[in-house]
Design a protein around this motif. Structure first.
Motif, PDB file in Angstrom:
ATOM      1  N   MET A   1       0.910  -0.959   0.062  1.00 27.30           N
ATOM      2  CA  MET A   1      -0.074  -0.038   0.052  1.00 27.30           C
ATOM      3  C   MET A   1       0.836   1.182  -0.169  1.00 27.30           C
ATOM      4  SD  MET A   1      -2.876   1.074   2.748  1.00 27.30           S
ATOM      5  CE  MET A   1      -1.992   1.432   4.092  1.00 27.30           C
ATOM      6  N   ALA A   2       0.483   2.197  -0.682  1.00 25.89           N
ATOM      7  CA  ALA A   2       1.322   3.571  -0.538  1.00 25.89           C
ATOM      8  C   ALA A   2       0.179   4.681  -0.564  1.00 25.89           C
ATOM      9  CB  ALA A   2       1.941   3.775  -2.236  1.00 25.89           C
ATOM     10  N   VAL A   3       0.289   5.577   0.302  1.00 24.02           N
ATOM     11  CA  VAL A   3      -0.569   6.718   0.742  1.00 24.02           C
ATOM     12  C   VAL A   3       0.113   7.881   0.505  1.00 24.02           C
ATOM     13  CG1 VAL A   3      -1.475   5.279   2.503  1.00 24.02           C
ATOM     14  CG2 VAL A   3       0.525   6.856   3.121  1.00 24.02           C
ATOM     15  N   ALA A   4      -0.821   9.181   0.070  1.00 22.38           N
ATOM     16  CA  ALA A   4      -0.403  10.667  -0.120  1.00 22.38           C
ATOM     17  C   ALA A   4      -1.294  11.352   0.286  1.00 22.38           C
ATOM     18  CB  ALA A   4      -0.195  10.558  -1.601  1.00 22.38           C
ATOM     19  N   PRO A   5      -1.003  12.448   1.368  1.00 21.88           N
ATOM     20  CA  PRO A   5      -1.890  13.187   1.931  1.00 21.88           C
ATOM     21  C   PRO A   5      -2.394  14.460   0.900  1.00 21.88           C
ATOM     22  CG  PRO A   5       0.275  13.754   2.738  1.00 21.88           C
ATOM     23  CD  PRO A   5       0.474  12.491   1.940  1.00 21.88           C
ATOM     24  N   ILE A   6      -3.520  14.703   0.769  1.00 22.42           N
ATOM     25  CA  ILE A   6      -4.258  15.736  -0.201  1.00 22.42           C
ATOM     26  C   ILE A   6      -5.086  16.449   0.657  1.00 22.42           C
ATOM     27  CG2 ILE A   6      -5.505  16.247  -2.130  1.00 22.42           C
ATOM     28  CD1 ILE A   6      -4.600  13.441  -3.215  1.00 22.42           C
ATOM     29  N   GLU A   8      -6.846  17.606   3.744  1.00 23.48           N
ATOM     30  CA  GLU A   8      -7.404  16.894   5.097  1.00 23.48           C
ATOM     31  C   GLU A   8      -7.562  15.676   4.704  1.00 23.48           C
ATOM     32  OE1 GLU A   8     -10.613  19.261   6.705  1.00 23.48           O
ATOM     33  OE2 GLU A   8      -9.365  20.851   7.262  1.00 23.48           O
ATOM     34  N   GLN A   9      -7.364  15.148   3.566  1.00 22.22           N
ATOM     35  CA  GLN A   9      -7.637  13.867   3.175  1.00 22.22           C
ATOM     36  C   GLN A   9      -6.378  13.038   2.758  1.00 22.22           C
ATOM     37  OE1 GLN A   9     -10.349  14.133  -0.009  1.00 22.22           O
ATOM     38  NE2 GLN A   9     -12.163  14.529   1.123  1.00 22.22           N
ATOM     39  N   VAL A  10      -6.371  11.592   2.584  1.00 23.32           N
ATOM     40  CA  VAL A  10      -5.410  10.893   2.396  1.00 23.32           C
ATOM     41  C   VAL A  10      -5.955   9.876   1.190  1.00 23.32           C
ATOM     42  CG1 VAL A  10      -3.994   9.015   2.932  1.00 23.32           C
ATOM     43  CG2 VAL A  10      -4.554  10.810   4.621  1.00 23.32           C
ATOM     44  N   VAL A  11      -5.000   9.732  -0.024  1.00 24.62           N
ATOM     45  CA  VAL A  11      -5.513   8.790  -0.930  1.00 24.62           C
ATOM     46  C   VAL A  11      -4.579   7.445  -0.839  1.00 24.62           C
ATOM     47  CG1 VAL A  11      -5.124   8.375  -3.484  1.00 24.62           C
ATOM     48  CG2 VAL A  11      -6.286  10.509  -2.645  1.00 24.62           C
ATOM     49  N   ALA A  12      -5.061   6.498  -0.861  1.00 24.83           N
ATOM     50  CA  ALA A  12      -4.221   5.392  -0.654  1.00 24.83           C
ATOM     51  C   ALA A  12      -4.345   4.380  -1.838  1.00 24.83           C
ATOM     52  CB  ALA A  12      -4.659   4.363   0.819  1.00 24.83           C
ATOM     53  N   ILE A  13      -3.223   3.747  -2.358  1.00 21.20           N
ATOM     54  CA  ILE A  13      -3.205   2.795  -3.407  1.00 21.20           C
ATOM     55  C   ILE A  13      -2.878   1.340  -2.910  1.00 21.20           C
ATOM     56  CG2 ILE A  13      -2.212   1.990  -5.769  1.00 21.20           C
ATOM     57  CD1 ILE A  13      -3.769   5.007  -5.568  1.00 21.20           C
ATOM     58  N   LEU A  14      -3.899   0.594  -3.051  1.00 19.12           N
ATOM     59  CA  LEU A  14      -3.751  -0.746  -2.645  1.00 19.12           C
ATOM     60  C   LEU A  14      -3.261  -1.707  -3.752  1.00 19.12           C
ATOM     61  CD1 LEU A  14      -7.009  -1.085  -0.491  1.00 19.12           C
ATOM     62  CD2 LEU A  14      -4.799   0.060   0.320  1.00 19.12           C
ATOM     63  N   ALA A  15      -2.373  -2.515  -3.495  1.00 18.14           N
ATOM     64  CA  ALA A  15      -1.874  -3.393  -4.373  1.00 18.14           C
ATOM     65  C   ALA A  15      -2.449  -4.967  -4.267  1.00 18.14           C
ATOM     66  CB  ALA A  15      -0.243  -3.315  -4.591  1.00 18.14           C
ATOM     67  N   ARG A  25     -10.038   6.791  -0.688  1.00 13.60           N
ATOM     68  CA  ARG A  25      -9.623   8.085   0.008  1.00 13.60           C
ATOM     69  C   ARG A  25     -10.301   7.843   1.236  1.00 13.60           C
ATOM     70  NH1 ARG A  25     -12.658  12.719  -3.189  1.00 13.60           N
ATOM     71  NH2 ARG A  25     -14.477  12.007  -2.238  1.00 13.60           N
ATOM     72  N   LEU A  26      -9.421   8.364   2.165  1.00 18.98           N
ATOM     73  CA  LEU A  26      -9.654   8.102   3.647  1.00 18.98           C
ATOM     74  C   LEU A  26      -9.733   9.614   4.178  1.00 18.98           C
ATOM     75  CD1 LEU A  26      -9.681   6.436   6.267  1.00 18.98           C
ATOM     76  CD2 LEU A  26      -7.133   7.184   6.184  1.00 18.98           C
ATOM     77  N   THR A  27     -10.998   9.753   4.543  1.00 21.87           N
ATOM     78  CA  THR A  27     -11.553  11.148   5.533  1.00 21.87           C
ATOM     79  C   THR A  27     -11.358  10.775   6.921  1.00 21.87           C
ATOM     80  OG1 THR A  27     -12.748  11.881   3.474  1.00 21.87           O
ATOM     81  CG2 THR A  27     -13.141  13.064   5.295  1.00 21.87           C
ATOM     82  N   THR A  28     -10.588  11.716   7.678  1.00 20.40           N
ATOM     83  CA  THR A  28     -10.600  11.539   9.091  1.00 20.40           C
ATOM     84  C   THR A  28     -11.410  12.709   9.756  1.00 20.40           C
ATOM     85  OG1 THR A  28      -8.491  12.609   9.141  1.00 20.40           O
ATOM     86  CG2 THR A  28      -8.600  10.005   8.874  1.00 20.40           C
ATOM     87  N   PRO A  29     -11.994  12.266  10.967  1.00 17.79           N
ATOM     88  CA  PRO A  29     -12.656  13.562  11.767  1.00 17.79           C
ATOM     89  C   PRO A  29     -11.591  14.729  12.005  1.00 17.79           C
ATOM     90  CG  PRO A  29     -13.085  11.343  12.490  1.00 17.79           C
ATOM     91  CD  PRO A  29     -11.875  11.177  11.656  1.00 17.79           C
ATOM     92  N   GLU A  30     -12.305  15.792  11.831  1.00 21.23           N
ATOM     93  CA  GLU A  30     -11.332  16.939  12.416  1.00 21.23           C
ATOM     94  C   GLU A  30     -10.989  17.012  13.690  1.00 21.23           C
ATOM     95  OE1 GLU A  30     -13.091  20.741  10.918  1.00 21.23           O
ATOM     96  OE2 GLU A  30     -13.167  19.772   8.820  1.00 21.23           O
ATOM     97  N   ALA A  31     -11.964  16.537  14.555  1.00 18.51           N
ATOM     98  CA  ALA A  31     -11.610  16.759  16.071  1.00 18.51           C
ATOM     99  C   ALA A  31     -10.978  15.356  16.603  1.00 18.51           C
ATOM    100  CB  ALA A  31     -13.045  16.832  16.898  1.00 18.51           C
ATOM    101  N   SER A  32     -10.167  15.773  17.560  1.00 19.62           N
ATOM    102  CA  SER A  32      -9.507  14.665  18.194  1.00 19.62           C
ATOM    103  C   SER A  32     -10.297  13.608  19.148  1.00 19.62           C
ATOM    104  CB  SER A  32      -8.247  15.037  18.687  1.00 19.62           C
ATOM    105  OG  SER A  32      -8.466  15.938  19.804  1.00 19.62           O
ATOM    106  N   GLY A  33      -9.992  12.603  19.151  1.00 19.24           N
ATOM    107  CA  GLY A  33     -10.553  11.701  20.081  1.00 19.24           C
ATOM    108  C   GLY A  33     -12.027  10.934  19.897  1.00 19.24           C
ATOM    109  N   ILE A  34     -12.422  11.220  18.538  1.00 13.93           N
ATOM    110  CA  ILE A  34     -13.536  10.744  17.817  1.00 13.93           C
ATOM    111  C   ILE A  34     -13.313   9.292  17.423  1.00 13.93           C
ATOM    112  CG2 ILE A  34     -15.258  10.837  15.968  1.00 13.93           C
ATOM    113  CD1 ILE A  34     -14.970  13.698  15.953  1.00 13.93           C
ATOM    114  N   SER A  35     -14.468   8.262  17.784  1.00 10.02           N
ATOM    115  CA  SER A  35     -14.068   6.961  17.325  1.00 10.02           C
ATOM    116  C   SER A  35     -13.765   6.685  16.016  1.00 10.02           C
ATOM    117  CB  SER A  35     -15.740   6.344  17.338  1.00 10.02           C
ATOM    118  OG  SER A  35     -15.610   5.055  17.151  1.00 10.02           O
TER     119      SER A  35
END
Length: 300
Positions: A1-6, A8-15, A25-35
């Protein structure tokens, strides 16, 4: 797997083992401590987005005759280089909205079978390893014929056996580190052919599965004219070692063992912002969180 931040998001390429690539595309919560339930994973396939447990392949047809064994993405351009178990090497663009158009740099060949890792050096060059005890540097601008690939240089290592992993120092991309089957960790300067700057062997002499330049240690990201110190090289091994090879660019290198597990450490990741936090994955599917400070290394 290879990842690149764009942003606030992250694009990942899975081989995939079927020779296909999956783009997510991985979208993470802006606030910390979220499930982690709030983390969104979207599959980017065929120009559209798709969420859910079943991820569709980005490349509808296999781009290799066998499994994709190594992949890397260049964050600036989102160009993806991928190597197959059949010896083929291709470049595709993660910017492509639909199915990508692969640039074939090397057809399937017994001469290039065995590639285990691939890493971008610049927008046009990348390095591969696994075909013996050295590094192969490629230039995608070089013309290719049926009998000649885009390989530019070969850097043999007199001390290491087959190289398993490579990391490129992004601030000085001609500098890279490697880990080999016999526990040898090496520092390379790709500007000089047939030259290993220095090599050190881990105590266990067992296979090194991953190497990364230490982002926590103090070093000088100097230009080519003034020189400057280099960061240490972290390595994990089949014997469960997580080691730091410090001062490897000097005449007095030393190996510091940060952690030792009963099972193999297959991979690890460094926090790119401070380098303090290290997350390791072991052969028994356990995750180990280690934190570096100025005075010690602690297990969390």
């Amino acid at each position: 797997m290879a990842v690149a931040p764009i942003g606030e998001q992250v694009v990942a390429i899975l081989a995939g083992s079927d020779g296909r690539l999956t783009r997510v595309r991985l979208t993470t919560p802006e606030a910390s401590g979220i499930s982690t339930d709030h983390i969104q994973v979207e599959c980017l396939a065929g120009g559209g987005m798709r969420s859910g447990r079943q991820l569709a392949s980005w490349t509808s047809e296999p781009i290799h005759g066998g499994a994709c064994v190594a992949v890397d993405i260049l964050p600036d351009t989102l160009d993806v280089v991928c190597a197959g178990a059949d010896g083929s090497v291709v470049v595709v663009s993660a910017h492509d909205a639909g199915a990508p158009q692969p640039q074939v740099l090397c057809e399937a060949s017994s001469n290039t079978e065995g590639i285990r890792t691939v890493n971008w050096i610049s927008h046009h060059t990348f390095v591969t390893a696994g075909m013996g005890s050295g590094l192969h540097v490629w230039d995608r601008r070089q013309p290719r014929t049926k009998t000649q690939s885009h390989q530019l240089h070969y850097h043999p290592s007199p001390k290491a056996s087959r190289i398993q992993c490579v990391d490129v120092l992004r601030s000085r991309p001609h500098i890279c580190a490697s880990g080999a089957e016999n526990g040898v960790v090496s520092l390379w300067d790709l500007r000089h052919l047939n030259t290993v700057v220095r090599s050190e062997t881990l105590e266990s002499q067992s296979p090194v599965w991953e190497v990364h330049f230490d982002a926590f240690g103090n070093f000088t990201p100097a230009d080519d004219t003034t020189g400057g110190s280099l960061p240490g090289i972290m390595a994990c091994s089949e014997s469960g070692e997580l080691a730091l090879v410090a001062n490897i660019d000097t005449s007095t290198p030393c190996v510091v063992y940060l952690f030792n597990d009963l099972s193999a450490i297959n991979s690890f990741h460094l926090d790119p912002t401070t380098g303090q936090d290290i997350l390791c994955c072991t052969e028994t599917e356990e995750y180990v969180h280690i934190r570096q400070t100025d005075k010690q290394t602690s297990l969390l």
